[in-house]
Design an enzyme around this catalytic site. Structure first.
Site, PDB file in Angstrom:
ATOM      1  N   PHE A 132       0.850  -1.196   0.000  1.00  0.00           N
ATOM      2  CA  PHE A 132       0.000   0.000   0.000  1.00  0.00           C
ATOM      3  C   PHE A 132       0.880   1.238   0.000  1.00  0.00           C
ATOM      4  CE2 PHE A 132      -2.438   3.453   1.852  1.00  0.00           C
ATOM      5  CZ  PHE A 132      -3.638   3.358   1.167  1.00  0.00           C
ATOM      6  N   ASP A 217       9.168   2.794   1.359  1.00  0.00           N
ATOM      7  CA  ASP A 217       8.011   3.498   1.913  1.00  0.00           C
ATOM      8  C   ASP A 217       7.932   3.204   3.411  1.00  0.00           C
ATOM      9  OD1 ASP A 217       5.498   4.301   2.800  1.00  0.00           O
ATOM     10  OD2 ASP A 217       4.482   3.710   0.956  1.00  0.00           O
ATOM     11  N   LYS A 246       2.715   9.400   8.384  1.00  0.00           N
ATOM     12  CA  LYS A 246       1.951   9.061   9.579  1.00  0.00           C
ATOM     13  C   LYS A 246       2.483   9.589  10.919  1.00  0.00           C
ATOM     14  CE  LYS A 246      -0.945   5.443   7.815  1.00  0.00           C
ATOM     15  NZ  LYS A 246      -0.647   4.857   6.525  1.00  0.00           N
TER      16      LYS A 246
HETATM   17  C1  LIG Z   1      -0.869   5.166   5.143  1.00  0.00           C
HETATM   18  C2  LIG Z   1       0.156   4.814   4.148  1.00  0.00           C
HETATM   19  C3  LIG Z   1       0.339   5.565   2.969  1.00  0.00           C
HETATM   20  C4  LIG Z   1      -0.573   6.701   2.592  1.00  0.00           C
HETATM   21  O1  LIG Z   1      -0.491   7.788   3.456  1.00  0.00           O
HETATM   22  P1  LIG Z   1      -1.635   8.904   3.429  1.00  0.00           P
HETATM   23  O2  LIG Z   1      -1.149   9.926   4.399  1.00  0.00           O
HETATM   24  O3  LIG Z   1      -2.916   8.238   3.829  1.00  0.00           O
HETATM   25  O4  LIG Z   1      -1.700   9.426   2.046  1.00  0.00           O
HETATM   26  C5  LIG Z   1       1.378   5.227   2.124  1.00  0.00           C
HETATM   27  N1  LIG Z   1       2.196   4.206   2.401  1.00  0.00           N
HETATM   28  C6  LIG Z   1       2.063   3.458   3.519  1.00  0.00           C
HETATM   29  C7  LIG Z   1       3.007   2.346   3.775  1.00  0.00           C
HETATM   30  C8  LIG Z   1       1.025   3.729   4.422  1.00  0.00           C
HETATM   31  O5  LIG Z   1       0.874   2.974   5.503  1.00  0.00           O
END
Ligand SMILES: *Cc1c(COP(=O)(O)O)cnc(C)c1O
Length: 385
Positions: A132, A217, A246
């Site tokens: 994700f 990420d 986050k």
């Molecule tokens: C939550 C998340 C995102 C997206 O972040 P948003 O602030 O909701 O756009 C991207 N990558 C990872 C691994 C995430 O957990």
């Protein structure tokens, strides 16, 4: 306790129904939150790994209030108070070379896509199954989950998905037309899934051979969540780009892109009205000070979760905990809430706990006791609950 009146009716009538939700949280303190009916919960969701310093940490709210009285916004047309200081701090903590800020995780990944395309002159990406990376069009293109991606096809950039953890599948997918490989060092939305040993090292090696960038990420795993500033710091792997969001500013919207030496946006190549504003930088700097203090306590807290939940085979990586629960996951989440514990059902029947890093051992024990009660009674769910 504050009552928000008929919020359910108003929401049903005026808000687009993209979320399934039951309670309204109106107040938080540390690892506790209270809903609109005054009910107290231990919060092991923490805004999905966002409220890293807990709710309303005085160091963070103080920094935000103080900055708000001086300057809320000025634009990146000018030097922004706190911005360079935060960039320096993040660079020193992560071993990267330069930073660029955004307002969210998805946006940080958009920046990573643009930077990788500019730096390599290539257009294609590789990402992993169950991964994700966000819901904006570019970040969605590298996000695997078919039900959230496929309604929006065709998407750019073009992305090939390879089984997470499988280097033998990655090898033939690589080529000299790949700009970058997106990877979560631990998959968060998938339910705290860890790759086999050597997987991240193998990606590094294949990226080097093909001139592709390794984009890690760390939106969910970063900022101390796993007991280090980055989860990748548990290995020797040096990424080309790291994205954060986050937990970076305790809930103030912010994301960051960090790049190694030699990788940067030049004048005019990227930008954002709000990103890296004075309030976000103040919140992030204060958040980092709190995380620095609490970081040494994380291994012991992780161990407490591990031992307290051992009968359920938890996957514990610092304060990122996944438990395979199966198709009763939603019922477990609900039963926990009824007993004063917020947990979250991630993908594929995986329960996810990502509590504030400041959670206390007593709160961990209470949370694990509630979860144990619910999971032990799980087979009777939902009939008895
Ligand atoms: C939550 C998340 C995102 C997206 O972040 P948003 O602030 O909701 O756009 C991207 N990558 C990872 C691994 C995430 O957990």
């Amino acid at each position: 306790m504050e009552n928000q009146g008929n919020f359910r009716e108003l929401d049903a009538r005026y808000y687009m129904p993209a979320f399934g939700r039951e309670i309204m949280i109106v107040r938080g303190q540390g690892s506790r939150v209270w809903d609109s009916s005054g009910r107290e919960y231990i919060d092991c969701v923490a805004g999905i790994a966002v409220c890293s310093t807990g709710h309303c940490h005085p160091g963070v709210t103080g920094a935000i209030c103080e900055q708000a009285k001086k300057l809320i916004h000025c634009s990146n047309l000018y030097y922004v108070p706190g911005q360079a200081e935060l960039a320096e701090k993040l660079v020193l903590l992560t071993g990267m070379a330069k930073a660029f800020f955004s307002n969210s995780g998805a946006e940080a990944n958009e920046g990573a896509i643009k930077l990788a395309r500019l730096a390599t002159g290539r257009k294609k990406f590789i990402a992993f199954t169950h991964g994700f990376h966000g819901r904006t069009m570019g970040s969605l293109a590298v996000t695997h989950k078919p039900p959230i991606r496929e309604p929006f096809l065709p998407l750019e950039p073009r992305c090939t998905f390879v089984e997470y953890g499988d280097l033998d599948a990655l090898r033939p997918a690589m080529g000299n037309d790949i700009a970058g490989v997106f990877v979560e060092p631990i998959q968060g939305e998938a339910g705290v899934i860890t790759p086999p040993d050597g997987f991240l090292e193998g990606i590094r090696d294949l990226c080097d051979r093909h001139g592709a960038l390794m984009i890690v990420d760390e939106v969910q795993t970063g900022m101390g969540r796993t007991g280090k500033w980055l989860a990748i710091q548990h290995t020797d792997v040096r990424p080309d780009i790291v994205t954060l969001a986050k937990g970076i500013a305790s809930g103030f919207p912010m994301g960051a892109l960090l790049a190694r030496e030699g990788l940067e946006f030049h004048r005019g190549e990227h930008g954002s009205t709000f990103a890296g504003g004075p309030l976000a930088c103040a919140a992030a700097l204060a958040t980092i000070r709190v995380i620095e203090e609490v970081m040494p306590s994380i291994p012991a807290k992780a161990e407490l979760f591990r031992t307290s939940l051992s009968r359920f085979n938890p996957r514990v990586r610092g304060l990122m905990i996944g438990i395979s629960v199966g198709d009763k996951c939603g019922d477990v989440q609900k039963a926990c809430a009824e007993r004063g514990l917020l947990v979250n059902c991630a993908a594929d029947g995986n329960l996810r706990l990502v509590p504030p890093l400041v959670i206390t051992p007593e709160e961990i024990q209470t949370a694990c006791r509630i979860l144990t009660e619910v999971l032990t009674a799980k087979n009777k769910l939902p009939a008895t609950l």
